[in-house]
Design an enzyme around this catalytic site. Structure first.
Site, PDB file in Angstrom:
ATOM      1  N   SER A 117       4.014  28.238  43.966  1.00 49.29           N
ATOM      2  CA  SER A 117       2.731  27.548  44.133  1.00 49.29           C
ATOM      3  C   SER A 117       2.635  26.939  45.526  1.00 49.29           C
ATOM      4  O   SER A 117       3.622  26.878  46.262  1.00 49.29           O
ATOM      5  CB  SER A 117       2.574  26.442  43.079  1.00 49.29           C
ATOM      6  OG  SER A 117       3.388  25.331  43.408  1.00 49.29           O
TER       7      SER A 117
ATOM      8  N   SER B  50       1.953  23.769  46.396  1.00 46.74           N
ATOM      9  CA  SER B  50       1.941  22.309  46.388  1.00 46.74           C
ATOM     10  C   SER B  50       2.685  21.685  47.564  1.00 46.74           C
ATOM     11  O   SER B  50       2.474  20.509  47.866  1.00 46.74           O
ATOM     12  CB  SER B  50       2.530  21.782  45.078  1.00 46.74           C
ATOM     13  OG  SER B  50       3.920  22.047  45.005  1.00 46.74           O
TER      14      SER B  50
ATOM     15  N   LYS C 122       9.361  19.073  44.707  1.00 45.94           N
ATOM     16  CA  LYS C 122       8.479  18.146  45.403  1.00 45.94           C
ATOM     17  C   LYS C 122       9.298  17.339  46.412  1.00 45.94           C
ATOM     18  O   LYS C 122      10.519  17.451  46.495  1.00 45.94           O
ATOM     19  CB  LYS C 122       7.803  17.169  44.424  1.00 45.94           C
ATOM     20  CG  LYS C 122       7.062  17.820  43.265  1.00 45.94           C
ATOM     21  CD  LYS C 122       5.791  18.519  43.691  1.00 45.94           C
ATOM     22  CE  LYS C 122       5.107  19.161  42.489  1.00 45.94           C
ATOM     23  NZ  LYS C 122       3.906  19.938  42.865  1.00 45.94           N
TER      24      LYS C 122
ATOM     25  N   SER D  51      -1.554  19.341  44.342  1.00 48.46           N
ATOM     26  CA  SER D  51      -0.196  19.124  43.857  1.00 48.46           C
ATOM     27  C   SER D  51      -0.224  18.270  42.593  1.00 48.46           C
ATOM     28  O   SER D  51      -0.739  17.147  42.601  1.00 48.46           O
ATOM     29  CB  SER D  51       0.652  18.423  44.924  1.00 48.46           C
ATOM     30  OG  SER D  51       1.928  18.092  44.416  1.00 48.46           O
TER      31      SER D  51
END
Length: 261
Positions: A49, A51, A115, A207
């Protein structure tokens, strides 16, 4: 014994069977070494993804160091199927603010998320008009050249990009796809519980992270898998890595073997 009283001899092993047995032996040893490396040292991950754009792109493949934060149940392969409850770590070293880390989603303790560590235990975190605030102070950000990307409809566009300087001096890039008026650009004040961390993506308007308490929330230290260290392969979004005939045109050669900050 045979008919004349002499001991029976085991037939000599044929060359074919000896070769098969040796191949199996080498294969098992290789699998064991790979398992040890994956469990204790490095584990490969790919980015599915956007994010963490612009730091990490869809199609990046990276190594995560398992030893950086010590080991917990979630350091083990297929940890979601291990029927033990374990909240602690051995040889634990807490993540530092600014680290990009892989962790198990607290909601199910199984899904891998990646993250950036933004908030440490006890920190107060809040987004105010697109600006990150930590413990009551606005984090310094500097506008730089717009980032070229695509909008939700696949059209080329440019979005605001900033250099953000965290309180410990870590500098990294963030983008604001929706400017400073995105859904998560104005939040409540979060207080990070003891033993937990607050995680955010660098693509602030795209995100799902700790700002979303219902789906991610605060991440327990036990859920950390490891720290992202290096991109070992990268290929354009939408191009499967196994299509080697597309590599010359679609591999992002400049990203290979680059360290992650």
């Amino acid at each position: 014994m045979d008919y004349d009283g002499k001991p029976l001899r085991k037939p000599a092993e044929t060359g074919t069977w000896a070769s098969i047995r040796e191949t199996l032996k080498v294969g098992i040893q290789a699998l064991l070494i790979a398992l040890v490396v994956r469990t204790l040292l490095f584990q490969p991950f790919n980015i599915p993804s956007g994010s963490l754009v612009p730091t990490l792109l869809i199609g990046d493949y990276l190594f995560v160091s398992k030893y950086s934060y010590g080991y917990s149940k979630y350091s083990l392969p297929l940890s979601e199927y291990i029927p033990i409850q374990a909240d602690g770590r051995i040889w634990g070293a807490e993540p530092k603010r600014g680290d990009i880390a892989v962790f198990k989603l607290p909601k199910d303790n199984a899904t891998d998320y990646i993250k950036r560590v933004i908030g440490l235990p006890g920190d107060k975190i809040q987004m105010i008009d697109g600006v990150l605030n930590i413990n009551g102070k606005a984090v310094k950000r500097e506008r730089i050249a717009d980032y070229e990307t695509t909008d939700p409809y696949g059209q080329a566009t440019k979005v605001p990009q900033y250099l953000e300087t965290l309180p410990n001096g870590v500098v990294h890039k963030v983008i604001e796809r929706d400017g400073d008026n995105g859904f998560w650009d104005k939040t409540e004040l979060y207080t990070v519980p003891a033993g937990h961390f607050f995680m955010m993506g660098d693509n602030r308007d795209n995100s799902t992270d700790s700002r979303d308490l219902a789906n991610v929330g605060y991440v327990p230290f036990a859920n950390f898998v490891g720290r992202a260290e290096m991109i070992f392969f990268s290929i354009d979004e939408g191009t499967p890595a196994w299509q080697v005939w597309n590599w010359p045109a679609h591999v992002r050669w400049s990203r290979l073997f680059s360290t992650i900050h």
